[in-house]
Design a protein around this motif. Sequence first.
Motif, PDB file in Angstrom:
ATOM      1  N   THR A  67      31.514  35.418  49.653  1.00 46.91           N
ATOM      2  CA  THR A  67      32.192  36.181  48.600  1.00 46.91           C
ATOM      3  C   THR A  67      32.496  37.602  49.064  1.00 46.91           C
ATOM      4  N   THR A  68      31.534  38.220  49.747  1.00 40.75           N
ATOM      5  CA  THR A  68      31.736  39.604  50.173  1.00 40.75           C
ATOM      6  C   THR A  68      32.286  39.688  51.591  1.00 40.75           C
ATOM      7  N   ILE A 126      39.652  38.493  43.615  1.00 39.07           N
ATOM      8  CA  ILE A 126      38.229  38.543  43.948  1.00 39.07           C
ATOM      9  C   ILE A 126      37.424  37.692  42.974  1.00 39.07           C
ATOM     10  N   LEU A 127      37.863  37.675  41.701  1.00 37.43           N
ATOM     11  CA  LEU A 127      37.163  36.822  40.737  1.00 37.43           C
ATOM     12  C   LEU A 127      37.395  35.356  41.053  1.00 37.43           C
ATOM     13  N   ARG A 164      46.432  41.946  41.107  1.00 35.73           N
ATOM     14  CA  ARG A 164      46.086  40.851  42.013  1.00 35.73           C
ATOM     15  C   ARG A 164      44.720  41.028  42.668  1.00 35.73           C
ATOM     16  N   THR A 165      44.342  42.255  43.056  1.00 33.05           N
ATOM     17  CA  THR A 165      43.045  42.432  43.709  1.00 33.05           C
ATOM     18  C   THR A 165      41.918  41.935  42.818  1.00 33.05           C
ATOM     19  N   ILE A 166      41.942  42.379  41.569  1.00 36.03           N
ATOM     20  CA  ILE A 166      40.851  42.054  40.644  1.00 36.03           C
ATOM     21  C   ILE A 166      40.843  40.554  40.331  1.00 36.03           C
ATOM     22  N   LEU A 206      39.255  37.666  51.182  1.00 35.67           N
ATOM     23  CA  LEU A 206      40.197  38.403  50.341  1.00 35.67           C
ATOM     24  C   LEU A 206      41.378  38.894  51.176  1.00 35.67           C
TER      25      LEU A 206
END
Lengths: 191, 226
Positions: free
Chosen positions: A110-111, A77-78, A72-74, A116
């Motif tokens: 995004t960052t 973030i995408l 899920r993290t990857i 997130l």
Amino acid sequence: MELFGIFIGATLVANILLAQFLGICSFIGVSKKSSSALGMGAAVVFVITISSAVTWLIFHFVLVPYHLEFMRTIVFILVIASLVQFVEMFMKKYMEGLYKALGVYLPLITTNCAVLGAALLNIDRTLSFVQTIVSGFGISFGYALVIFVFSTIRERLELSNTREGFKGVPIALVTASIMAMAFFGFSGLGG
Amino acid sequence: MEAKHKKYNYKEVLTAGIFKENPIFKLLLSLCPALGVTAVLVNSVGLGVIILVSLIMTNTIIAIVGKFVPDEIRIPAYITIIAGVITIMEMMVHAFMPDLFAALGVFLSLVVVNCIIMGRAEAFAAKNTVLASIYDAIGNGLGIIFALAVIAFFREFFGRGFVDFGFFRLNVFPQEYAIGFLVQPMGAFLMLGIIVGIMSTIAVGKNNQKKAALKSQKTATTKAKG
């Protein structure tokens, strides 16, 4: 009524900046001027509300059926990175005024760990789809509220006479501590 | 490539991250973990070590592939690499250190958007050799561990009245006298504000000394001329 409770809980009681410590980089970085804080806050409301809905759909209709929860993290973030890109292009084409106001802040999002973090927290709490949207909106509204209030205080702080070493960020952090204390008073509201 | 012929002062690359350009105290990056997990010393050192290991892995990979990635898509490419590494770390910690995994919660996944990892990838690893990037990663990682440990130490010291090092507990004063609110969220802001404030006060003092020394030198020379 239940949705209202989720909204208040996400906005005031578990405020993402002052109680959860997510998105502190932008909280300190973009709060020097109230106009830029307002722009950042609005952009965050926009992105977090949409991204919590999208990540909920992807988690429950793609990741869970294929037992890929560990990804899920990857995936999130995408999704967030491409969502921000998409929102930016869409705004540029159809909402010129809004793009001019928020455009600079969108790439920064995004960052921003708040985005997130909000997506992950919403999934961890196992909410329904509508509840997730309300909670996402509440979280981001709390972010916008706090960063705006904080920026107005910082504008006053610039004019006041602080010790030389404490000028700027250190005194801002101490102020944030006092604000967090005030928000701690809301913790009774959740029941 | 150009980078190959550059001579590195490895010691300088290593120490820059720890003191001169400390990510948390000097650059004010990656503040989220600095506030979120520092209520307990053991957990903050644990997260610091996780960040150090991830930083070494991401810097190495990005230093290797950085030259082949087109400029326009480098940010999504780096984020994918970083997210992959963090997912591996997350699963390792879940498997071997379940207590730490439970204590860190969402902050473990959020290492992905930690500004310092992306920042070092973008500012250093993409442009420099693999070996230099590894040194840079170790320096910055140690800098983060150092900063997290300092904040957590003082929060526990004043907030609980004892400091728990994991293997041994240092009792300082009875718990009734501890300032409990320092281990609460708002205490984190206060502690970080005070530490950064003291550090910049020292920096300001040093600058003033330098200025004063320069001034007296100048007046001395003008007097000599006169």
